[in-house]
Design an enzyme around this catalytic site. Structure first.
Site, mmCIF file in Angstrom:
data_model
loop_
_atom_site.group_PDB
_atom_site.id
_atom_site.type_symbol
_atom_site.label_atom_id
_atom_site.label_comp_id
_atom_site.label_asym_id
_atom_site.label_seq_id
_atom_site.Cartn_x
_atom_site.Cartn_y
_atom_site.Cartn_z
ATOM 1 N N LEU A 79 -4.402 5.721 12.507
ATOM 2 C CA LEU A 79 -3.807 6.035 11.213
ATOM 3 C C LEU A 79 -3.865 4.752 10.408
ATOM 4 O O LEU A 79 -3.572 3.672 10.935
ATOM 5 C CB LEU A 79 -2.349 6.498 11.363
ATOM 6 C CG LEU A 79 -2.103 7.912 11.889
ATOM 7 C CD1 LEU A 79 -0.596 8.199 11.944
ATOM 8 C CD2 LEU A 79 -2.790 8.956 11.029
ATOM 9 N N ASP A 80 -4.226 4.843 9.151
ATOM 10 C CA ASP A 80 -4.366 3.655 8.318
ATOM 11 C C ASP A 80 -3.053 2.879 8.216
ATOM 12 O O ASP A 80 -1.963 3.423 8.425
ATOM 13 C CB ASP A 80 -4.808 4.043 6.902
ATOM 14 C CG ASP A 80 -6.147 4.762 6.900
ATOM 15 O OD1 ASP A 80 -6.955 4.484 7.795
ATOM 16 O OD2 ASP A 80 -6.357 5.610 6.012
ATOM 17 N N TYR A 81 -3.171 1.619 7.844
ATOM 18 C CA TYR A 81 -2.028 0.718 7.667
ATOM 19 C C TYR A 81 -0.960 1.353 6.778
ATOM 20 O O TYR A 81 0.239 1.284 7.070
ATOM 21 C CB TYR A 81 -2.537 -0.588 7.039
ATOM 22 C CG TYR A 81 -1.505 -1.660 6.830
ATOM 23 C CD1 TYR A 81 -1.109 -2.485 7.875
ATOM 24 C CD2 TYR A 81 -0.945 -1.869 5.571
ATOM 25 C CE1 TYR A 81 -0.166 -3.482 7.679
ATOM 26 C CE2 TYR A 81 -0.005 -2.858 5.363
ATOM 27 C CZ TYR A 81 0.382 -3.672 6.423
ATOM 28 O OH TYR A 81 1.313 -4.658 6.208
#
Length: 244
Positions: free
Chosen positions: A102-104
């Site tokens: 999952l992206d930052y």
């Protein structure tokens, strides 16, 4: 069967690249014999030694984390940023890693494990595991845009697979909307790029569900272990496309 360098990396002895170097240098033995071929595969019953030290096999563990925003989906980060593994601290002794990413700036449901075979089942596109996101977007998508997402839209790395998309609420005056989207691919920043491609960039993104799993009563930063039944159901879903 897993590639030898992968087994060494999963055991936490070295990175996969370093493990390959150790194999080429003749510092790895399988069942007492030195192995120098990078394509070598081993099973759970094989005895692997690195520099004369036998690899210890960990019990397999499976966690469901409510990932907060501001964490990297990785085991370590060369920029010193916090990773999802840091959340577990010393409470988990096994060498776990995130299943996919999952992206930052994205929050929500993320699985972590030390089981490489399971991770592959959950992330390989051919197994088509659904992942559902709630996206708060800038602007209000029109019918044409939503249809484009549903049918598959061209991105710089190719056309996306068909998605399930619905707009759950919108505000024409404020020019914002909330959409639910379900995909089974896992390209880098895919959901964000899909909405950007139709002119409604994502402001906030959260993964609500992974297959049949949801966040339940967890709050950001909290986690729980998957039950044996849940792990079995996920395996069956990946292998058969159904949990019965």
């Amino acid at each position: 069967m897993e590639r030898l360098q992968k087994v060494i990396a999963y055991a936490g002895v070295a990175s996969r690249r370093k493990a390959e170097e150790l194999i080429l240098e003749g510092k790895v033995k399988v069942n007492g014999k030195t192995v120098t071929e990078l394509g070598t595969k081993v099973s759970n019953s094989d005895v692997v030694e690195v520099n004369g030290v036998k690899l210890e096999k960990e019990d397999k563990v499976y966690f469901l984390l409510y990932k907060p925003r501001g964490y990297i989906s990785a085991v370590t980060d060369d920029k010193g940023r916090q990773t999802v593994v840091d959340i577990f601290g010393k409470h988990v002794i096994e060498r776990i890693f995130p299943v996919g990413r999952l992206d930052y700036d994205t929050s929500g449901l993320l699985l972590l494990t030390n089981d490489g075979e399971f991770a592959n089942l959950m992330t390989h596109p051919k197994f088509k595991i659904d992942k559902t996101y709630i996206a708060r977007v800038k602007g209000v998508p029109d019918k044409k845009g939503l249809m484009a997402l549903q049918n598959g839209i061209k991105l710089e790395d190719g056309k996306t697979a068909p998605a399930k998309v619905s707009m759950t609420s919108f505000d024409e005056t404020a020019k914002k909307a909330i959409c639910e989207i379900t995909i089974h691919e896992g390209r880098n920043r895919q959901v964000r790029r899909m909405f950007e491609a139709i002119g409604t960039p994502v402001v906030k993104l959260k993964r609500e569900r992974f297959a049949f799993l949801d966040l339940g009563n967890l709050t950001p930063g909290e986690y729980r272990q998957l039950t044996k039944h849940e792990v079995k159901q996920l395996r069956v879903l990946a292998e058969t496309g159904s949990i019965g």
